[in-house]
Design an enzyme around this catalytic site. Structure first.
Site, PDB file in Angstrom:
ATOM      1  N   ASP A 111       0.870  -1.172   0.000  1.00  0.00           N
ATOM      2  CA  ASP A 111       0.000   0.000   0.000  1.00  0.00           C
ATOM      3  C   ASP A 111       0.912   1.229   0.000  1.00  0.00           C
ATOM      4  OD1 ASP A 111      -1.662   2.185   0.794  1.00  0.00           O
ATOM      5  OD2 ASP A 111      -3.115   0.768   1.581  1.00  0.00           O
ATOM      6  N   ILE A 112       1.112   1.796  -1.176  1.00  0.00           N
ATOM      7  CA  ILE A 112       2.108   2.853  -1.343  1.00  0.00           C
ATOM      8  C   ILE A 112       1.397   4.207  -1.380  1.00  0.00           C
ATOM      9  CG2 ILE A 112       4.052   3.670  -2.709  1.00  0.00           C
ATOM     10  CD1 ILE A 112       4.380   0.862  -1.423  1.00  0.00           C
ATOM     11  N   GLU A 113       1.626   4.971  -0.324  1.00  0.00           N
ATOM     12  CA  GLU A 113       0.962   6.261  -0.169  1.00  0.00           C
ATOM     13  C   GLU A 113       1.926   7.286   0.410  1.00  0.00           C
ATOM     14  OE1 GLU A 113      -3.108   6.286   1.372  1.00  0.00           O
ATOM     15  OE2 GLU A 113      -2.908   4.145   1.793  1.00  0.00           O
ATOM     16  N   ASN A 114       1.435   8.522   0.516  1.00  0.00           N
ATOM     17  CA  ASN A 114       2.122   9.608   1.198  1.00  0.00           C
ATOM     18  C   ASN A 114       3.560   9.742   0.694  1.00  0.00           C
ATOM     19  OD1 ASN A 114       2.430  11.749   2.918  1.00  0.00           O
ATOM     20  ND2 ASN A 114       2.150  10.606   4.810  1.00  0.00           N
ATOM     21  N   GLU A 177      -7.721   2.617  -4.436  1.00  0.00           N
ATOM     22  CA  GLU A 177      -8.441   3.215  -3.310  1.00  0.00           C
ATOM     23  C   GLU A 177      -9.470   4.176  -3.903  1.00  0.00           C
ATOM     24  OE1 GLU A 177      -5.458   4.883  -0.722  1.00  0.00           O
ATOM     25  OE2 GLU A 177      -4.978   2.908   0.103  1.00  0.00           O
TER      26      GLU A 177
END
Length: 298
Positions: A111-114, A177
């Protein structure tokens, strides 16, 4: 998705009852992060290292004993993703593998975020590590989850996928998402989610040269129940039911939501934030949303 140590998670002893009541069998436990020195830990908390964990292990055992299975998600919005700290692909793969081995996993999610999303210094290393994992276990299912914009994948998300292609890492499911981008004017929640998913399918066709059917078969739709972090958005059980039909029509890889922890009404008389981690902040019965997503068999 289920946070096993935060946001009032169910205990191992409660899981069989929840699974029986809802019909849901599969869970993604979130999130494993870096606690320093390339060390996997739940929530990146040095007091919750994966290596000595017993609580999550017991939860996974309970899920499997009840006929289900659990994967683990690395990353999330907060904290440091392991790929941002481990020095090279080999040590990073070893860190990921330690979690896979600990829980006998057949599915891992990234989950690659921010700050991790668009971190060009570390993107290739992450997918080189995933390639190593796949060479050691070709049957391992790998999903890549990315936040959306109103027009599908952000440029940074496209960049992530391009690095996966460069590294030769196979991505089985692209988790989108499908929330938190803000509801565009003139659209309903359902139409906005369908539009974003349509856009991602087209983007994957272009990136991989896939047919439309193949692109859809690699998309995992992830929703959020109740109020999201964007006040313009709202997901009700009726919203989920409509999008269930859309997912079935397009035969997506998965249909899921964030999160089981939130799938209940908020306590009466308690002031909650707009999108709390422990309840939906709308009127509902416990596990209304889980019961809907459990109907999907992609």
């Amino acid at each position: 998705y289920l946070m096993p140590l935060d946001n009032d998670p169910p205990s191992a002893s409660q899981m069989a009852g929840i699974m029986s009541e809802t019909g849901e069998k599969n869970f993604l436990l979130s999130f494993v992060l870096d606690s320093g020195n390339c060390t996997p830990a739940w929530d990146g908390d040095s007091s919750e290292p994966v290596s000595t964990d017993t609580t999550v292990a017991a939860l996974i055992s309970a899920i499997r004993a009840a006929g289900g299975d659990a994967g683990v998600s690395f990353g999330g919005y907060n904290g440091t993703e392991l790929g941002q700290d481990c020095s090279n692909a080999t040590t990073l793969a070893a860190a990921y593998q330690s979690v896979i081995t600990k829980y006998s996993l057949t599915h891992v999610d990234f989950d690659i975020e921010n700050t991790a999303l668009g971190d060009t210094a570390n993107e290739l290393k992450r997918f080189q590590a995933i390639k190593i994992l796949q060479s050691e276990d070709p049957g391992l299912t790998v999903s890549l989850t990315i936040p959306m914009t109103t027009v599908g994948l952000p440029d940074t998300g496209i960049g992530e996928i391009q690095q996966a292609i460069t590294a030769g890492a196979r991505i089985d499911v692209f988790g989108i998402e499908d929330f938190d981008y803000g509801l565009p004017a003139g659209q309903t929640q359902v139409s906005a989610d369908e539009t974003v998913a349509d856009d991602v399918a087209s983007q994957l066709e272009s990136l991989y040269g896939w047919s439309a059917a193949t692109a859809w078969a690699h998309i995992g739709m992830t929703l959020m129940n109740g109020h999201t972090d964007q006040p313009s958005e709202l997901f009700t059980p009726a919203t989920f039911t409509s999008l269930l039909g859309f997912a079935q029509q397009n035969d997506v890889a998965w249909f899921t939501f964030w999160s089981l922890n939130r799938d209940q009404p908020c306590p009466s008389g308690v002031t909650e934030p707009w999108a709390p981690g422990t309840c939906s902040n709308i009127t509902q019965n416990p596990y209304d949303f889980t019961k809907i997503v459990a109907q999907y068999a992609g």
